[in-house]
Design an enzyme around this catalytic site. Structure first.
Site, PDB file in Angstrom:
ATOM      1  N   ASN A  11      23.576   9.379  24.089  1.00 18.64           N
ATOM      2  CA  ASN A  11      23.305   9.146  25.605  1.00 18.64           C
ATOM      3  C   ASN A  11      22.788   7.750  25.860  1.00 18.64           C
ATOM      4  O   ASN A  11      22.274   7.402  24.607  1.00 18.64           O
ATOM      5  CB  ASN A  11      21.249   9.591  24.957  1.00 18.64           C
ATOM      6  CG  ASN A  11      20.037   9.219  25.889  1.00 18.64           C
ATOM      7  OD1 ASN A  11      21.055   9.071  27.158  1.00 18.64           O
ATOM      8  ND2 ASN A  11      19.241   9.045  25.183  1.00 18.64           N
ATOM      9  N   TRP A  12      23.484   7.642  26.346  1.00 17.98           N
ATOM     10  CA  TRP A  12      23.653   6.212  27.122  1.00 17.98           C
ATOM     11  C   TRP A  12      22.184   5.508  26.993  1.00 17.98           C
ATOM     12  O   TRP A  12      22.849   4.331  27.563  1.00 17.98           O
ATOM     13  CB  TRP A  12      24.920   6.152  27.743  1.00 17.98           C
ATOM     14  CG  TRP A  12      26.252   6.203  27.156  1.00 17.98           C
ATOM     15  CD1 TRP A  12      26.288   7.439  26.176  1.00 17.98           C
ATOM     16  CD2 TRP A  12      27.118   6.248  28.035  1.00 17.98           C
ATOM     17  NE1 TRP A  12      28.062   7.037  26.458  1.00 17.98           N
ATOM     18  CE2 TRP A  12      28.356   6.623  27.868  1.00 17.98           C
ATOM     19  CE3 TRP A  12      27.686   5.265  29.864  1.00 17.98           C
ATOM     20  CZ2 TRP A  12      30.046   6.648  28.031  1.00 17.98           C
ATOM     21  CZ3 TRP A  12      29.067   6.372  29.983  1.00 17.98           C
ATOM     22  CH2 TRP A  12      30.066   6.310  29.456  1.00 17.98           C
ATOM     23  N   LYS A  13      22.048   6.390  27.554  1.00 16.29           N
ATOM     24  CA  LYS A  13      20.300   5.604  28.176  1.00 16.29           C
ATOM     25  C   LYS A  13      20.328   4.876  29.600  1.00 16.29           C
ATOM     26  O   LYS A  13      21.619   4.802  30.138  1.00 16.29           O
ATOM     27  CB  LYS A  13      19.410   4.705  26.894  1.00 16.29           C
ATOM     28  CG  LYS A  13      19.191   5.899  25.526  1.00 16.29           C
ATOM     29  CD  LYS A  13      17.740   5.659  25.393  1.00 16.29           C
ATOM     30  CE  LYS A  13      17.501   6.296  24.182  1.00 16.29           C
ATOM     31  NZ  LYS A  13      17.027   5.636  22.609  1.00 16.29           N
TER      32      LYS A  13
ATOM     33  N   HIS B 153      12.881  14.403  26.558  1.00 17.18           N
ATOM     34  CA  HIS B 153      13.009  13.097  25.433  1.00 17.18           C
ATOM     35  C   HIS B 153      12.255  12.073  25.015  1.00 17.18           C
ATOM     36  O   HIS B 153      11.453  12.198  26.745  1.00 17.18           O
ATOM     37  CB  HIS B 153      14.186  11.988  25.844  1.00 17.18           C
ATOM     38  CG  HIS B 153      14.423  11.286  24.618  1.00 17.18           C
ATOM     39  ND1 HIS B 153      14.154   9.603  24.728  1.00 17.18           N
ATOM     40  CD2 HIS B 153      15.874  11.116  23.855  1.00 17.18           C
ATOM     41  CE1 HIS B 153      14.430   9.424  23.688  1.00 17.18           C
ATOM     42  NE2 HIS B 153      15.961   9.741  23.352  1.00 17.18           N
TER      43      HIS B 153
ATOM     44  N   GLU C  59      11.278   9.029  25.095  1.00 20.33           N
ATOM     45  CA  GLU C  59      10.871   8.348  26.576  1.00 20.33           C
ATOM     46  C   GLU C  59      10.773   8.207  27.654  1.00 20.33           C
ATOM     47  O   GLU C  59       9.946   8.017  28.435  1.00 20.33           O
ATOM     48  CB  GLU C  59      12.834   7.128  26.648  1.00 20.33           C
ATOM     49  CG  GLU C  59      12.748   6.497  25.407  1.00 20.33           C
ATOM     50  CD  GLU C  59      14.244   6.009  24.735  1.00 20.33           C
ATOM     51  OE1 GLU C  59      14.447   5.573  23.885  1.00 20.33           O
ATOM     52  OE2 GLU C  59      15.338   6.527  25.843  1.00 20.33           O
TER      53      GLU C  59
ATOM     54  N   GLU D  48      13.507  14.213  16.910  1.00 21.40           N
ATOM     55  CA  GLU D  48      14.117  13.506  16.779  1.00 21.40           C
ATOM     56  C   GLU D  48      12.526  12.958  17.322  1.00 21.40           C
ATOM     57  O   GLU D  48      11.715  12.982  17.597  1.00 21.40           O
ATOM     58  CB  GLU D  48      14.822  12.968  18.717  1.00 21.40           C
ATOM     59  CG  GLU D  48      16.045  12.950  18.990  1.00 21.40           C
ATOM     60  CD  GLU D  48      16.567  12.365  20.130  1.00 21.40           C
ATOM     61  OE1 GLU D  48      17.686  11.498  19.581  1.00 21.40           O
ATOM     62  OE2 GLU D  48      15.566  12.330  21.431  1.00 21.40           O
TER      63      GLU D  48
ATOM     64  N   GLY E 218      16.076   4.507  17.892  1.00 20.21           N
ATOM     65  CA  GLY E 218      15.739   2.365  17.791  1.00 20.21           C
ATOM     66  C   GLY E 218      14.788   0.925  17.254  1.00 20.21           C
ATOM     67  O   GLY E 218      15.636   0.788  17.089  1.00 20.21           O
TER      68      GLY E 218
ATOM     69  N   SER F 249      17.751   6.680  15.407  1.00 25.39           N
ATOM     70  CA  SER F 249      19.370   5.232  14.247  1.00 25.39           C
ATOM     71  C   SER F 249      20.193   6.584  13.943  1.00 25.39           C
ATOM     72  O   SER F 249      20.317   5.851  12.793  1.00 25.39           O
ATOM     73  CB  SER F 249      18.213   5.175  13.339  1.00 25.39           C
ATOM     74  OG  SER F 249      16.780   4.338  14.492  1.00 25.39           O
TER      75      SER F 249
ATOM     76  N   GLY G  75      21.704   7.591  19.860  1.00 25.92           N
ATOM     77  CA  GLY G  75      21.731   6.568  21.575  1.00 25.92           C
ATOM     78  C   GLY G  75      22.482   5.340  21.246  1.00 25.92           C
ATOM     79  O   GLY G  75      23.867   5.341  21.976  1.00 25.92           O
ATOM     80  N   GLY G  76      22.187   4.359  20.787  1.00 21.62           N
ATOM     81  CA  GLY G  76      23.351   2.781  20.543  1.00 21.62           C
ATOM     82  C   GLY G  76      24.595   2.790  20.436  1.00 21.62           C
ATOM     83  O   GLY G  76      25.599   2.374  20.981  1.00 21.62           O
TER      84      GLY G  76
END
Length: 249
Positions: A7-9, A97, A99, A167, A173, A212, A233-234
């Site tokens: 997930n590049w967000k 998600h 967010e 999650e 994150g 993470s 994620g990141g």
């Protein structure tokens, strides 16, 4: 088969999307022995350039959207329908998600309609669920997971087009991770609830872990009983990190 979904967000650029797709495609072409499905979910504007690259190279890399509307079309400025995602070459879409729940106040009832819309359009839906730090510390983790699943999985849901991602919000994150025991316990509970809600079809639904996830902890997470993949994620923004997670499968 395990799923490794990135997930590049709200990150990246057109050039980055092209370059990262190239790196991941070349990696998959050279590592055909690993039986796992790699999927990337770029921001909406970069789906066309990414899909064009994947189609041109007949790549095994899967493509997904980060969210979709519960509506098929109409006067909904700024929204993206599941039909549009499918038309743009997506096979998957992420919904629910944390967010989206936190920053856009999305309720389970809305997320349920997004699942229906996504599946109706031919997409495989990745439903995200998870507890906050306060809920965890209050001992409400399992109750929250049950509530979210029951609220999101309404009549008409196709278990064959559903993936669930656990999650824990406090681990997204932050660099924090649930322990192996925490993950196993949560995934077992989710499997039990899926079976209760969806019947026998719930048994076959893949359950991913997210929060993470990186190359250094991927092997431990992916080897835990009941973990059918990871939502990253990141770390999915770096080819060497993301491919190392894939190799851990």
């Amino acid at each position: 088969m395990k799923y490794i979904i990135g997930n590049w967000k709200m990150n990246g650029s057109k050039d980055m999307a092209w370059k990262l797709s190239l790196d991941l495609h070349q990696f998959l072409a050279a590592n055909t022995n690993v039986q796992a499905k790699m999927v990337i979910c770029p921001p909406f504007p970069y789906l066309p350039v990414t899909h064009d690259f994947l189609a041109r190279h007949d790549s095994k890399l899967g493509l997904g959207g980060q969210d979709c509307s519960d509506k098929e079309s109409g006067a909904f400025t700024g929204d993206i329908s599941a039909t549009m995602l499918h038309d743009a070459g997506c096979e998957y879409v992420i919904v629910g998600h944390s967010e989206r729940r936190q920053y856009h106040q999305e309720a389970d009832s809305l997320i349920a309609q997004k699942i229906v819309a996504g599946q109706k359009s031919g997409l495989n839906v990745v439903l995200c669920i998870g507890e906050t730090k306060d809920q965890r510390e209050a001992g409400k983790t399992m109750a929250i997971l049950s509530t979210q699943l029951k609220g999101c999985l309404i009549a008409g849901i196709d278990s064959k087009k559903l993936i669930v991602a656990y999650e824990p919000v406090w681990a997204i994150g932050t660099g924090l991770n649930a322990t192996g025991d925490d993950i196993v316990t949560a995934h077992a509970h989710i499997k039990k609830e899926l079976t209760s809600i969806l019947g026998q079809g719930g048994q076959a639904i893949a359950i991913l872990y997210g929060g993470s996830v990186k190359a250094s902890n991927a092997k431990e997470i992916l080897s835990a009983p009941g973990v059918d993949g990871v939502l990253v994620g990141g770390a999915s923004l770096k080819a060497d990190e993301f491919t190392a997670i894939y190799q851990a499968a």
